[in-house]
Structure formats: structure tokens, C-alpha cells
Design an enzyme around this catalytic site. Structure first.
Site: not given
Ligand SMILES: *Cc1c(COP(=O)(O)O)cnc(C)c1O
Length: 400
Positions: A272, A274-275, A345, A374, A236
Site C-alpha cells: 500500500e 503512497g509516496r 514572514c 505529501y 514506505g
Molecule cells: C502513510 C501510510 C502508507 C503510505 O506510506 P508511503 O510512505 O507514502 O508509502 C501506507 N500505509 C499506512 C498505514 C500509512 O499510514
């Protein structure tokens, strides 16, 4: 942000020599990714781990670059287990997500998943049955949807409010006792992924402190609290798409280090994200096909569009755009506010509105940075049967 790395410029030049049609492509700067992840890891306090949430971008080259640098990978589907297994560096992986299939859970058990994050009471029963069948005692974390004070929620809340994610904190005692009594499950810790797009470091510090404060109470629900060692605090961490100032990761890590030092019984904390890992390395480059003015608004119609890069519409923002003129700058050109659209379109195919650019011509390129997470993978690539965009991976071991 206005400067593009030489690797990205070279990739666009090379792609131009290889394709007759106007371009729309993704370029990932693997050297920059490696450097960023190295810095992110170096800031972690002692005893804190980081797993990459691969749903942000699980392209094989991205995984091959990130996997050697992080502690592990976080996955949310059977397809993502396959991606992790195909990666040349095998890393521990953990499995979260609502609505896991039995086939996905079986595949996870078979591939030695490190921990499964349980999302509901029913899932405890189901996983116990499957682990028994597989003859394996499985480590699990219980994903909690805790009560959170409202100022700690964010734009994309996954917890602290009604969501399909995790186990309501009011049911946690029951969940813990079910896992305690399951012969083939071993409770290793708790998991909270409360939000996406966190932009405020102070708030995230408060959130982590709140989890650490509750940690002893959560642990005490178990008959074997000594077995419970891990607190996964989710991802997050936000990316600022609209300004230069980025999330102060160093500061968050320093704060967490101090908070953990003050804990009598500190858990092994695991992030954990991602972004925050893969966003910065990606670029979406599109060629201007047409320019027009309609009812007083100026439009740049470009190759590609939201079927390749849905992120700006998905998030409701105007993505930053960097202009790469094809020829020498036009003298006396004036700045205009352009709305950058794609080939679809539908009036929803908008990448950026009222973007101030000077001297844009048909054949110029526009480059949208911060496209590595994403981006392509959340887009509706088959809509209108346009071809899928090439994805180039620059730097790293080789061109792919
Ligand atoms: C999507 C997700 C993440 C990663 O979230 P980011 O906003 O990309 O850091 C981590 N843990 C869980 C359980 C997720 O669903």
C-alpha cells in the site's frame, strides 16, 4: 531530472497568460502518472496486490488516474472515504490509522469497506459493536507493531519501536483471540506498515522476508488459521529527492516473487504505497519576486513558499530546483549559490538552501519536481492568508 516534460512547460506558459500576479502553482502530469503506475503494477509478482495510499495525494484527478490501474485504495479517515466514493472508478478500499472515529467506522461499514486494519485492542471491541449494529460481518486485518532488528528501521519508523501505530507484538495473541471470539469480525490477515522513506532495496527485501518468516507463527495464533489469507506489508517505498537513482522496485518485486515461491503456505501479499506512486508526477512552479544578498548569503524570494509546499522543511532537505529563465540566457552570468525562500514572514520558509543556479533574474520561474506526494496537502495553506495555489492537471482526459 533537469528536463521538464513539454506538458509541464506548456502548463506554465498557459498559466502565465491567465494570471497577472506572479505565479505559484502545482502542475501534475497525469500521462506520466499513468505510465509510472502501469510499470509499477506490471512488476508485481503473481498473486501480489497493490493498493494506493491516497493520503499521499487524493486530488480527484489523481485518484481518477490511479484507481483504474491498481487493485484498490487505502484510506485513513472519513474524508478519504468521501474521496474514494466520488472517484469515477469505484475500487475496493481498506481503512487503517490510529484514532478512528465511530462515525468514520460507520461510514466505512456502510460503504462496504473491504477490510479494516485494527490498530488496538480497544478498537476490536468498538468495531465489533459497530459491525453488530450495522448487521455486517466485517473482514479485518490486525496491524502489528513487531519486534524488528534495529538495522531494519528507517528515518520515519512506524514499527519496531515505541509508536502509536498497530498492536504490540506481545499483545497479538490476545488480539487474535478477541477477534476470533467477536461475532461480527472475521480475521482475514495481518498488516505491518513499518516505515516511510525506505531508500535501500536490500533492507526492504529483508523486511519482507522477515514478515514472511513470522507469517506462519502469526497465523497459528488463530483458532481458524485457514481463514487467514492476507499479509499487508504496508507502503514506505522511498523517493530519492536528492539524487538521480531511484528505488529499484523491479528488483524488490523479483525478490518477493522468489521468496513467495519458496513459502510452503504463501499469503496473498498486498502493498500500500503512497509516496512512490504519486511523487514523480507533481511539480511546484514559482516565480522569482526579488533577489538579494544578506550577510553574505544570496536569496531568491519567490511567490508561494512552504505554506503551499511544506515537504522540504518537513523532511529537512534542500529540494532540487530547475531554473526556467523568462528571456534568453544572460551572457557572462556566473553561478551563485541561492537560498530559495517564499513569501512568509518566518525564517523557516525555505524551500532549498545554497542551490547553484546561473543568471537568475526577477520574473524567472523555478520549478521544484517530485512534488506530487505529501506536497500541497500537508502544507499550512491558510497561514498569512495568501491565496491557495492553483493546481493544474495536465494530460489525461482533459485540463481541469
Ligand atoms: C502513510 C501510510 C502508507 C503510505 O506510506 P508511503 O510512505 O507514502 O508509502 C501506507 N500505509 C499506512 C498505514 C500509512 O499510514
Amino acid at each position: 531530472m533537469d528536463k521538464l516534460p513539454a506538458t509541464v512547460l506548456a502548463a506554465i506558459d498557459e498559466a502565465r497568460t491567465q494570471q497577472e500576479d506572479p505565479l505559484a502553482l502545482f502542475i501534475y502530469d497525469l500521462d506520466a502518472l499513468k505510465q509510472h503506475v502501469t510499470q509499477v503494477m506490471a512488476a508485481l509478482p503473481k498473486g501480489v496486490e497493490l493498493y494506493y495510499a491516497i493520503k499521499a495525494n487524493s486530488e480527484p484527478q489523481i485518484l481518477a488516474t490511479v484507481a483504474p490501474l491498481v487493485h484498490g485504495l487505502e484510506i485513513s479517515s472519513g474524508g478519504e472515504i468521501d474521496r474514494v466514493q466520488a472517484c469515477p472508478t469505484l475500487k475496493p478500499f481498506i481503512f487503517s490509522g490510529p484514532g478512528k472515529l465511530d462515525s468514520d467506522l460507520r461510514s466505512a461499514l456502510q460503504h462496504g469497506v473491504e477490510a479494516i486494519h485494527i490498530e488496538s485492542l480497544n478498537e476490536i471491541v468498538r468495531l465489533q459493536r459497530l459491525a453488530l449494529e450495522a448487521g455486517r460481518v466485517q473482514d479485518v486485518l490486525l496491524r502489528i507493531n513487531p519486534e524488528l532488528p534495529s538495522p531494519l528501521s528507517s528515518k520515519l519508523a512506524m514499527a519496531g519501536t515505541a509508536t502509536p501505530f498497530g498492536i504490540d507484538e506481545s499483545e497479538l495473541a490476545q488480539a487474535v483471540s478477541w477477534v476470533d471470539n467477536a461475532s461480527h469480525l472475521r480475521l482475514k490477515g495481518f498488516h505491518v506498515h513499518a516505515m516511510s522513506h525506505q531508500s535501500l532495496v536490500e533492507r526492504h527485501e529483508q523486511l519482507l522476508d522477515l514478515y514472511l518468516e513470522r507469517w506462519p507463527q502469526w497465523k497459528a495464533l488463530s483458532a481458524n488459521p485457514a481463514m487467514i489469507t492476507h499479509l499487508n506489508v504496508g507502503g514506505g517505498i522511498g523517493v530519492n529527492y536528492l539524487g538521480a537513482e531511484q528505488f529499484d522496485w523491479q528488483r524488490l518485486c523479483a525478490h518477493l516473487g522468489e521468496s513467495l515461491a519458496a513459502c510452503a503456505d504463501a499469503p496473498i501479499v498486498r502493498f500500500e504505497p503512497g509516496r512512490f506512486i504519486s511523487a514523480y508526477c507533481g511539480y511546484y512552479a514559482i516565480e522569482v519576486l526579488d533577489t538579494k544578498t544578506s550577510h553574505g548569503k544570496h536569496f531568491l524570494v519567490c511567490r508561494g513558499g512552504t505554506h503551499h509546499f511544506r515537504l522540504p522543511v518537513a523532511q529537512g532537505h534542500d529540494h532540487p530546483v530547475i531554473h526556467l529563465p523568462r528571456g534568453p540566457a544572460i551572457s557572462g552570468a556566473v553561478e551563485r549559490k541561492w537560498t530559495v525562500v517564499g513569501q512568509l514572514c518566518t525564517p523557516k520558509d525555505v524551500l532549498s538552501r545554497d542551490c547553484p543556479l546561473t543568471g537568475v533574474e526577477v520574473g524567472d520561474m523555478l520549478v521544484l519536481p517530485l512534488a506530487g506526494a505529501y506536497g500541497y496537502n500537508i502544507s499550512h495553506a491558510d497561514f498569512l492568508c495568501h491565496p491557495r495555489p492553483p493546481q493544474l492537471f495536465a494530460g489525461g482526459a482533459s485540463w481541469v
